[in-house]
Design a protein around this motif. Structure first.
Motif, short mmCIF file in Angstrom:
data_model
loop_
_atom_site.label_atom_id
_atom_site.label_comp_id
_atom_site.label_asym_id
_atom_site.label_seq_id
_atom_site.Cartn_x
_atom_site.Cartn_y
_atom_site.Cartn_z
N LEU A 109 0.83 -1.21 0.00
CA LEU A 109 0.00 0.00 0.00
C LEU A 109 0.87 1.25 0.00
O LEU A 109 0.55 2.24 -0.69
N ALA A 110 1.95 1.24 0.75
CA ALA A 110 2.86 2.38 0.78
C ALA A 110 3.54 2.56 -0.58
O ALA A 110 3.69 3.69 -1.07
N VAL A 111 3.96 1.45 -1.18
CA VAL A 111 4.62 1.52 -2.48
C VAL A 111 3.64 1.99 -3.55
O VAL A 111 3.98 2.79 -4.42
N ARG A 112 2.40 1.50 -3.48
CA ARG A 112 1.37 1.95 -4.42
C ARG A 112 1.20 3.48 -4.34
O ARG A 112 1.12 4.16 -5.38
N ALA A 113 1.12 4.01 -3.12
CA ALA A 113 0.95 5.45 -2.95
C ALA A 113 2.14 6.21 -3.53
O ALA A 113 1.98 7.27 -4.17
N ALA A 114 3.35 5.68 -3.32
CA ALA A 114 4.55 6.34 -3.86
C ALA A 114 4.55 6.30 -5.39
O ALA A 114 4.93 7.28 -6.05
N GLU A 115 4.12 5.17 -5.96
CA GLU A 115 4.02 5.08 -7.42
C GLU A 115 3.01 6.09 -7.95
O GLU A 115 3.25 6.77 -8.96
N ASN A 116 1.86 6.18 -7.28
CA ASN A 116 0.84 7.13 -7.72
C ASN A 116 1.38 8.57 -7.73
O ASN A 116 1.08 9.35 -8.64
N ALA A 117 2.18 8.88 -6.72
CA ALA A 117 2.77 10.22 -6.66
C ALA A 117 3.75 10.43 -7.82
O ALA A 117 3.79 11.52 -8.41
N ALA A 118 4.51 9.39 -8.16
CA ALA A 118 5.44 9.50 -9.29
C ALA A 118 4.69 9.69 -10.60
O ALA A 118 5.09 10.49 -11.45
N PHE A 119 3.58 8.94 -10.77
CA PHE A 119 2.77 9.11 -11.98
C PHE A 119 2.27 10.55 -12.08
O PHE A 119 2.27 11.15 -13.16
N ARG A 120 1.83 11.09 -10.96
CA ARG A 120 1.25 12.44 -10.96
C ARG A 120 2.32 13.49 -11.30
O ARG A 120 2.03 14.48 -11.99
N LEU A 121 3.53 13.30 -10.81
CA LEU A 121 4.60 14.26 -11.07
C LEU A 121 5.14 14.16 -12.49
O LEU A 121 5.60 15.16 -13.06
N ALA A 122 5.10 12.97 -13.07
CA ALA A 122 5.75 12.73 -14.36
C ALA A 122 5.10 13.53 -15.48
O ALA A 122 3.89 13.78 -15.49
N ASP A 123 5.92 13.90 -16.46
CA ASP A 123 5.40 14.53 -17.66
C ASP A 123 4.69 13.51 -18.55
O ASP A 123 3.78 13.86 -19.30
N HIS A 124 5.12 12.24 -18.46
CA HIS A 124 4.51 11.18 -19.26
C HIS A 124 4.80 9.86 -18.55
O HIS A 124 5.87 9.69 -17.97
N THR A 125 3.86 8.92 -18.63
CA THR A 125 4.06 7.60 -18.02
C THR A 125 3.82 6.52 -19.07
O THR A 125 2.76 6.47 -19.70
N LEU A 126 4.83 5.70 -19.26
CA LEU A 126 4.73 4.51 -20.09
C LEU A 126 4.36 3.33 -19.19
O LEU A 126 4.89 3.21 -18.09
#
Length: 341
Positions: A109-126
């Motif tokens: 759950l913690a890793v999922r939240a961190a990934e979600n934050a990375a997706f939100r910050l990214a200019d593009h997600t593959l």
């Protein structure tokens, strides 16, 4: 110096690619794509993600026009560079389900939240897995579906010297070239049902199994190989030599419940029939592979069924669609778009 000023003074766009910190022979996919990007004019620095390299990357952030961050650790580190102003593309190749299966719910759950934050910050997600599309699309600004790639020509038409060297080593290990040969290449971990595959060989007197790889079950595989003539364990071999071993085999085995395993594409490119665990991969490889439950009797029966199949050119053609050159085109287009080139 700004990214625009840096770009204007150089022909090549400099990309820092932060990947999970794995041995080069275990994780080759990012290197292959990076090679293709470099061939088309990018200057790519590929760097495993550790506390030391994160600090190094933070110090050097103004040297790069963009950062590619591969999940999971590379994406988290890339997000830090994004906060310093470096354009970020997240390279999301592993579903959170896999992490939860091996690390438990609280940490996942913690890793999922961190990934979600990375997706939100990214200019593009593959992203690779269809099961991740909804989550990625919910948080990411821009998304593109991509695939794991295969060095198709290396496996379809390997150097004769590589094939010869593999056959020589197999012969030295007591493998008869005329025997029916099954092969497993990859991690030796419980999730891959390695022990069940070994047990299946008790039912396959006319077959020999060759195992290439390493992991927590390596000693168990070595022990079984010492007790059974039809199991041969060669340990870890250089990735460049694997096509030679595949061309000596008849059937390739993959018993993980995953539709995006590189080894299946490598098996297909080499012209092997494939045994694959039932589950998520059936929708992708249904017409090509012999599917089974990961139990010894079912695995043995599937190996025998696969051995009766003719050389499947249709499966080879399918695998060719995922050649690294084609996959790299997606990364090239996304980076070019993010950098406004």
């Amino acid at each position: 110096m700004s990214a625009d000023e840096t770009t204007s003074e150089r022909d090549d766009l400099r990309v820092l690619w932060l990947t999970p910190d794995k041995p080069a022979d275990i994780s080759v996919g990012r290197r292959r794509i990076a090679d293709q990007l470099e061939a088309s004019g990018f200057d790519v620095t590929l760097r495993g993600t550790t506390p030391r390299t994160v600090l190094q990357s933070l110090r050097e952030h103004d040297r790069y026009d963009a950062v590619l961050g591969t999940t999971r650790s590379g994406a988290f580190a890339g997000a830090l560079l994004k906060l310093l102003g470096t354009p970020l593309v997240v390279d999301h190749i592993d579903p959170i389900r896999q992490f939860a299966d091996t690390h438990g719910r609280p940490l996942s759950l913690a890793v999922r939240a961190a990934e979600n934050a990375a997706f939100r910050l990214a200019d593009h997600t593959l992203y690779v897995y269809d099961e991740e599309r909804e989550r990625v699309s919910r948080y990411a600004r821009e998304t593109t579906k991509t695939d794991l790639g295969v060095s198709y020509e290396r496996f379809a038409n390997p150097d004769p010297d590589i094939v010869g060297a593999a056959r020589d080593r197999l012969h030295a290990a007591g493998v008869d070239a005329d025997e029916q040969l099954a092969i497993y290449v990859g991690g030796l971990e419980p999730i891959y049902h390695v022990e069940e595959l070994l047990a299946a060989m008790d039912r396959l007197d006319d077959w020999t199994l060759v195992v290439l790889g390493t992991g927590s079950l390596a000693s168990a595989v070595e022990r079984v190989a010492g007790e059974h003539e039809n199991v041969v364990f060669l340990g870890t071999v250089p990735h460049e030599s694997i096509p030679g071993y595949l061309h000596a085999a008849d059937v390739g085995v993959s018993l993980v419940d995953d539709p995006h395993t590189l080894k299946v594409l490598e098996y297909a490119a080499a012209g092997l029939s494939v045994v694959q665990a039932r589950g998520r991969a059936e929708a992708r490889f249904g017409e090509y592979a012999a599917f089974c439950e990961p139990r010894p009797p079912d695995i043995a029966a599937a190996i025998e069924r696969a051995g009766e199949r003719e050389d499947d050119e249709a499966f080879r053609e399918y695998a060719s669609r995922f050649d690294y050159e084609r996959v790299a085109n997606t990364y090239r287009e996304v980076l070019t778009d993010v950098l406004g080139e």
